[in-house]
Design an enzyme around this catalytic site. Structure first.
Site, PDB file in Angstrom:
ATOM      1  N   ALA A 225       4.503   2.931  -2.489  1.00  0.00           N
ATOM      2  CA  ALA A 225       3.571   2.236  -1.602  1.00  0.00           C
ATOM      3  C   ALA A 225       2.171   2.130  -2.220  1.00  0.00           C
ATOM      4  O   ALA A 225       1.912   2.666  -3.298  1.00  0.00           O
ATOM      5  CB  ALA A 225       3.513   2.961  -0.262  1.00  0.00           C
ATOM      6  N   HIS A 226       1.288   1.479  -1.507  1.00  0.00           N
ATOM      7  CA  HIS A 226      -0.054   1.218  -2.052  1.00  0.00           C
ATOM      8  C   HIS A 226      -0.865   2.499  -2.256  1.00  0.00           C
ATOM      9  O   HIS A 226      -0.749   3.444  -1.508  1.00  0.00           O
ATOM     10  CB  HIS A 226      -0.833   0.214  -1.208  1.00  0.00           C
ATOM     11  CG  HIS A 226      -0.969   0.531   0.254  1.00  0.00           C
ATOM     12  ND1 HIS A 226      -1.624  -0.295   1.116  1.00  0.00           N
ATOM     13  CD2 HIS A 226      -0.522   1.566   1.003  1.00  0.00           C
ATOM     14  CE1 HIS A 226      -1.584   0.220   2.327  1.00  0.00           C
ATOM     15  NE2 HIS A 226      -0.926   1.345   2.287  1.00  0.00           N
ATOM     16  N   ASN A 227      -1.650   2.483  -3.324  1.00  0.00           N
ATOM     17  CA  ASN A 227      -2.579   3.574  -3.650  1.00  0.00           C
ATOM     18  C   ASN A 227      -1.894   4.865  -4.075  1.00  0.00           C
ATOM     19  O   ASN A 227      -2.551   5.891  -4.213  1.00  0.00           O
ATOM     20  CB  ASN A 227      -3.509   3.874  -2.465  1.00  0.00           C
ATOM     21  CG  ASN A 227      -4.203   2.635  -1.957  1.00  0.00           C
ATOM     22  OD1 ASN A 227      -4.758   1.877  -2.745  1.00  0.00           O
ATOM     23  ND2 ASN A 227      -4.126   2.386  -0.675  1.00  0.00           N
TER      24      ASN A 227
END
Lengths: 327, 327, 327
Positions: A225-227
């Site tokens: 997922a993001h980050n």
């Protein structure tokens, strides 16, 4: 397959060829059990030593401790770490057989004119490389890979078919019962020597980048997922998933279908067992597990039903203990 | 990135700019912690208020309650819901920077002549839109998306790379130890403002349609089986899955890697925790969970072994209680 | 949709049409509940018999035991197994309506000149078929499918969009904290009548082939690792996964999101429940389960916390029993 001589192998990779001739022709690499007289095999796990004597292999790669046992059978190549040596043989083999070789940008790929693709990189059929993406030297996108806007891959990466790098992270604000999209303005930054399995997804960061460090190996159908930040040389097996903003250390292993929830931090050298759900940060190296044990269905049903009363059972035990003390 | 002035932002989105100048140039959006003097940041969760004073951000978006704390530090934009405001800023930012902009049908996409694509829709590289499919206004298929025969997407949807809409549902009759295919004659019907993450699959219905209502948000690698119905504004996180014919209400959230078995009904406002397996219908709103707690491997082994005897343990407690009563 | 007459159906598929006219026109196939006067429906599960009398269907397919009940309502087709008969009707329907029909190699597909594609096979848009791959008679690759080097599919297979056959298995040797790639030199060998769901991945073997036998049915987003062997007519539901070198017998069913770890052997006729993790070999047919039961979150929290002390609880019970015996 054309033949490769044993002499070619030790010339290229080192190791000592013993009890055999450099001219012997190898036409297959095979496990001990099924290896025929034209095959090179290996024994790395001493547990399988019993298979050694019976093997029909033309030659067997072994460690120094098994040299005598191997020689008693026939030809062998002695190497400090026979499994690593075998890995190098597979690489040599692939090269010599000309397998999987592609170079340059396949004409069916869609590469944006403002993307930067190193001349030694290879972009397979029907890949999409978007504006501002950077593909490093000797990196290979197999086929049907998407690399999104401004995402960067280092050198010598291998990206298998169907991978999506740089789709939007899953970010929304909630307003009056509806979701308001948070545009994902970061990108994905991937180091050198990273391998990414088929249909795996690595989302772009919301504001900053999602980061995959050097030497990370991701299997198929993984969700990053993001980050998220994954430390160097960490390996993740198929169907595992990491939720947003989690940071995984270096040299970790995440087994198949394990899940790590968001906003956690895992130290270096943490090992997560298959199907385990990591719900809190882990600061100490070690093996962590949480899997419901399988049973035949009837027994499972009884135990699972009892599990839903577990807290009450504990209260009943406590009561019994009290009674006993009281008595 | 070109600069955006604070004045442009409040002009476009409302909110009060205080303690700062409309002419201040913003070159990045960033979290409080890493924001520099050229960045706009936000504070929505009061838990992070301690980061406010130390932030180097040029300006911080806050709610009314934090106006004074924010002004003590420097410039701020006050908005009723700072997280929603921030979401709108990311949208404005993307538009002003010209990120992700594509229009029309990419020449590499394969769009059937009997598909209907709205002139304001955008069909990215290497997408496939089959016969009779309908793509609504302002809907965007990123790249490498398949929309199958007769499947319909509403307006303003975003579909990320690798998504498959309208593959056959998994339906077979059993005859003499073999499977007989049930052709899947329904389609997929998707409402307005739906977002679908990378490599997610939504199967066509067997006889009737699989339905995704307005405002639903699906993350990556999700499986939606045939005849599922998902109510409006429900959000599902990565790697979750819904089996055939299940009906999920509106405003639900399904966390990552959760599974919902087939032929169930979930009410509105049901929230399923990560990795939870929903095996029966849920008629009341609330949060539902079923996750094996992670532990270090040695402790897990002991507890898991005992778990397989749980029902017998309960019998032993009962026996002790009887004895005690009896005594 | 053009109409199909009941007479056409029994002519093509057998079964006895009773209480109705062969000339009756059918325009839809529909479930009992929603079927209108232009629809053909079916009743296979006696549990739903109560829906029979009220159904508006033009005709209902039933088994011999329900002939009289069905005739009391109106027209019916009597067949030995009404569900199998219905499956065949869906196939006939699809053919007569000309749905999903494609033939030959779509011009956008990338098929290597050294691949062998049977002239009756169909290769959909934007597929990739690599060197040495073999695609058998009447096999259909939907769209955006990759079939890797030297991988083989038998006859009458159906492969849905986004499938990746023959990506590298996940194999590495470990050397000095880094991973050394083991090139995957085997391929994938798929039998006849296999169906593979959207975005599913089947990796090539390390030295020998990954094997999927005749009649196997795989749903979407499934991971099949290298050297796996799946026996004939086994069916696996969505998001399930099989790790490396595991051998699954014939006529097994693996429910959704179940995981089978590597190097195991499952006998024929083994049935694995949803989300179950198979961690050891199974030599006896039967149903096997291991799922944490879902509860409302508060109750789950209490029970899960107690679960982490389960082994100690057992010790406390033992102590109580000892005390009692001692007394």
């Amino acid at each position: 397959m054309s033949a490769v001589r044993l002499g070619q192998i030790v010339e290229a990779l080192g190791g000592e060829l013993q009890g055999g001739s450099p001219g012997t022709e190898i036409r297959r690499l095979a496990p001990l059990e099924t290896a025929g007289g034209d095959a090179l095999s290996f024994l790395s796990n001493p547990r399988y030593q019993s298979q050694l004597a019976a093997s029909q292999a033309a030659c067997v790669i072994v460690g120094p401790a098994l040299r005598d046992a191997a020689l008693a059978r026939g030809a062998c190549i002695v190497a400090p770490d026979p499994y690593v040596y075998f890995a190098r043989v597979t690489q040599l083999w692939k090269r010599l057989q000309g397998l999987g070789a592609t170079v340059g940008i396949h004409p069916s790929a869609v590469v944006h004119e403002e993307a930067q693709v190193h001349p030694t990189a290879s972009i397979g059929p029907l890949c999409v490389v978007e504006r501002g993406a950077v593909i490093g030297a000797h990196t290979r996108l197999a086929s049907r890979v998407t690399v999104g806007e401004r995402c960067r891959l280092g050198e010598r990466c291998i990206v298998h078919p169907g991978v999506v790098i740089g789709a939007d992270g899953f970010g929304f604000a909630h307003e009056g019962g509806q979701w308001v999209k948070i545009e994902q303005l970061g990108a994905v930054r991937i180091g050198h020597d990273v391998e990414i399995g088929a249909n795996t997804c690595i989302d772009r960061g919301a504001l900053e980048d999602t980061v995959i460090e050097d030497g990370v190996k991701l299997d198929n159908l993984i969700q990053i997922a993001h980050n998220v930040h994954i430390g160097r040389h960490t390996a993740m097996a198929g169907c595992s998933a990491v939720a947003g903003s989690t940071k995984i250390g270096a040299h970790c292993t995440i087994a198949g279908a394990a899940s790590i929830v968001g906003h956690l931090e895992l130290a270096d050298n943490v090992h997560i067992s298959t199907n385990t759900v990591v719900t809190h940060s882990i600061s100490r190296p070690g093996q962590y597990t949480g899997v419901f044990p399988m049973d035949d269905n009837a027994r499972w049903e009884k135990n699972a039903a009892t599990l839903r009363q577990l807290h009450r059972l504990r209260e009943r035990i406590k009561a019994l203990e009290q009674t006993h003390k009281g008595g």
